[in-house]
Design an enzyme around this catalytic site. Structure first.
Site, PDB file in Angstrom:
ATOM      1  N   TYR A 191       0.717  -1.200   0.098  1.00  0.00           N
ATOM      2  CA  TYR A 191      -0.187  -0.132   0.059  1.00  0.00           C
ATOM      3  C   TYR A 191       0.993   1.220  -0.103  1.00  0.00           C
ATOM      4  CZ  TYR A 191      -4.299   2.289   1.010  1.00  0.00           C
ATOM      5  OH  TYR A 191      -5.448   3.187   0.687  1.00  0.00           O
ATOM      6  N   TYR A 202      -5.341   4.938  -7.931  1.00  0.00           N
ATOM      7  CA  TYR A 202      -5.631   4.960  -6.372  1.00  0.00           C
ATOM      8  C   TYR A 202      -7.119   4.275  -6.005  1.00  0.00           C
ATOM      9  CZ  TYR A 202      -6.255   6.695  -1.806  1.00  0.00           C
ATOM     10  OH  TYR A 202      -6.384   6.971  -0.207  1.00  0.00           O
TER      11      TYR A 202
END
Ligand SMILES: [Zn+2]
Lengths: 135, 385
Positions: B285, B335
């Site tokens: 992440y 994203y």
């Protein structure tokens, strides 16, 4: 001249003692009635002993910059970029998120000594911020 | 009971990403991602009996209910899953657990968001930052808005304690861009990035430059999970779920730079029966460059405090070590919260990565996090059960 725009925080029941103290130019944090551990922001239980009983006490208002960031965009008209947002570690060991003012953002450093100052926003709300410590 | 190898990922659907105005809300992107994932798996809508939905910042309300109604789905499992950026790993674990225990058979985990608005006639489009709202607590009185500042404090603290440099954060941004330049789905596919351009990019919240921060994307990703047995009969090679784990550290992470990673990793690696050296590709992440740096330390790729020099030397696989964030991540591809690392992990495990494919991809890790890395989930997936 246009009136200055302010962002006045909500005085929640949890934060009322904090703002009451600030109005009298004192920085207050929560203190466990059982073991004496200080905490901020306010929380329902003591992290040291689990006691729910607490009061508010004034602290020195002196501390150091634990970490900081320079905000390069103002997301609200009450702010003018660049400005310094910081986590201050108070001499009493408690951390508080605030601004460092009275110094160019580019000169702020982690570990630098700061002291509280008070910024009156309204009759009800005075906001503690920090500036470089005198001397 | 261990979940290892009992379930597998059978379908993956990814919509176009970025300034994509094909749908007016997250629900439209979610539905499109589901249909793409069904097609990918060779399944029909009526095969689905589980739906786990996460919507980003743009949708208010219970998206799972709305999506179920619009798709006319009858299911055995239905919920909105919201653990912030950590949700994808949480949803995949819930799906695998439901399937392994017989609660459901074919579960669609979907993430969608639509924070970007099309340009108004004769005017400019809305700013991406505006979608993220202004909270009204004490922090906002100090001008603390959004999430950028929280990660900036982490980066500043890491620099202060360990001497981490702007160049080292820049090395992460550039390495991810190099991966994105090999990923046709990436928003920055055709735009290389140099260290000079990184330094010249505007400050967002110092010490984070524009290119230290993730993209903003409209789009949706759907992952379909089913039993290992059923997955073997479907269109694509199964990607087995080998281990899942979560770790939630009581923040703030700023105090000592401790994260939820060690707890999440311990659970997932124990379940999968692996050690870090067995991981052949990692998708970490990366809402910010500092998130990658702290994840490299948290998983043990390097020691605590050494993330800067380690990242600069290995450059996420371009200079050494295993390939990391091979799609370009949230910084340079798209994203979709935790579905960014999860989707690229699936692509790598299947061997569908094209120019960016890792030659070894039997064990692939996808990490998801939120709240300053205090909230963490991880999925270990692989080609063998
Ligand atoms: Zn106590």
């Amino acid at each position: 001249m246009a009136e200055e725009v302010k962002l006045i925080p909500q005085v929640t029941p949890e934060l009322k003692p904090f703002f009451d103290a600030a109005r009298h130019h004192q920085l207050a944090v929560q203190k466990c009635d059982n073991c004496g551990k200080l905490r901020f922001p306010p929380a329902p239980l003591c992290l040291a002993c689990d006691s729910p009983r607490s009061s508010w006490v004034a602290v020195s208002g002196r501390g150091t910059v634990f970490s900081f960031t320079v905000m390069h965009r103002a997301y609200h008209p009450a702010f003018k970029a660049p400005y310094t947002l910081a986590v201050i570690e108070l001499d009493e060991g408690v951390k508080i998120t605030s601004n460092v003012v009275g110094i160019e953002p580019s000169r702020v450093k982690c570990g630098m000594a700061v002291e509280v100052m008070f910024d009156r926003l309204s009759d009800e709300v005075t906001l503690p911020r920090f500036r470089p410590a005198a001397g | 009971m261990s979940l290892k190898g009992k379930t597998a990922i059978a379908g993956l659907g990814i919509t176009r990403m970025g300034k994509n105005y094909d749908h007016s809300s997250a629900l439209g992107f979610a539905a499109e991602a589901i249909s793409l994932a069904l097609e990918d798996a060779g399944l029909k809508r009526s095969d689905l009996d589980g739906l786990l939905v996460t919507t980003g910042v743009s949708y208010q309300g219970l998206a799972s209910f709305a999506l179920q109604d619009s798709l006319r789905l009858t299911t055995r499992l239905l919920a909105d899953v919201n653990a912030g950026g950590s949700s994808a790993g949480t949803a995949l674990a819930m799906a695998a657990e439901a399937i392994a225990t017989g609660t459901a058979n074919v579960v669609a985990c979907v993430f969608a968001d639509a924070p970007l608005k099309p340009p108004a006639p004769g005017g400019k489009g809305g700013s991406a930052g505006d979608a993220y709202g202004v909270p009204r607590g004490l922090d906002s009185a100090y001008g603390a808005f959004g999430a950028n500042w929280v990660y900036a404090l982490l980066a500043q603290r890491h620099m202060y304690l360990y001497g981490t440099t702007q160049d080292q954060l820049g090395a992460i941004a550039i390495a991810e861009r190099q991966w994105a330049n090999r990923n046709p789905m990436a928003q920055f596919y055709k735009e290389p990035l140099t260290l000079e351009e990184y330094h010249a990019s505007r400050w967002i919240t110092e010490p984070l430059h524009l290119y230290d921060c993730c993209l903003v994307s409209n789009g949706g990703v759907c992952v379909i999970v089913t039993s290992a047995e059923r997955a073997r009969d479907l269109r694509k090679p199964p990607v087995y779920i080998l281990g899942v784990g979560q770790g939630h550290h009581p923040g703030p992470t700023l105090d000592n730079l401790d994260t939820g990673i060690p707890i999440a990793k311990e659970t997932a690696f124990r379940m999968a029966g692996i050690e870090l050296k067995d991981v052949q590709v990692a998708e970490l992440y990366d809402c910010y460059t500092i998130t990658v740096l702290l994840s490299l330390e948290g998983y043990g790729f390097c020691k605590k405090g050494e993330g800067g020099p380690y990242a600069a030397a290995t450059r996420l696989g371009h200079g050494g070590g295993i390939p990391i964030n091979t799609g370009g991540g949230e910084l340079s591809s798209y994203y979709m919260w935790g579905m960014t690392p999860v989707s690229e992990a699936i692509i790598q495990a299947r061997g569908e990565g094209g120019e960016r494919q890792s030659p070894k991809h039997d064990v692939v890790l996808a990490s998801c996090q939120t709240r300053n890395l205090s909230t963490h989930s991880v999925v270990v997936m692989g080609t063998n059960p």
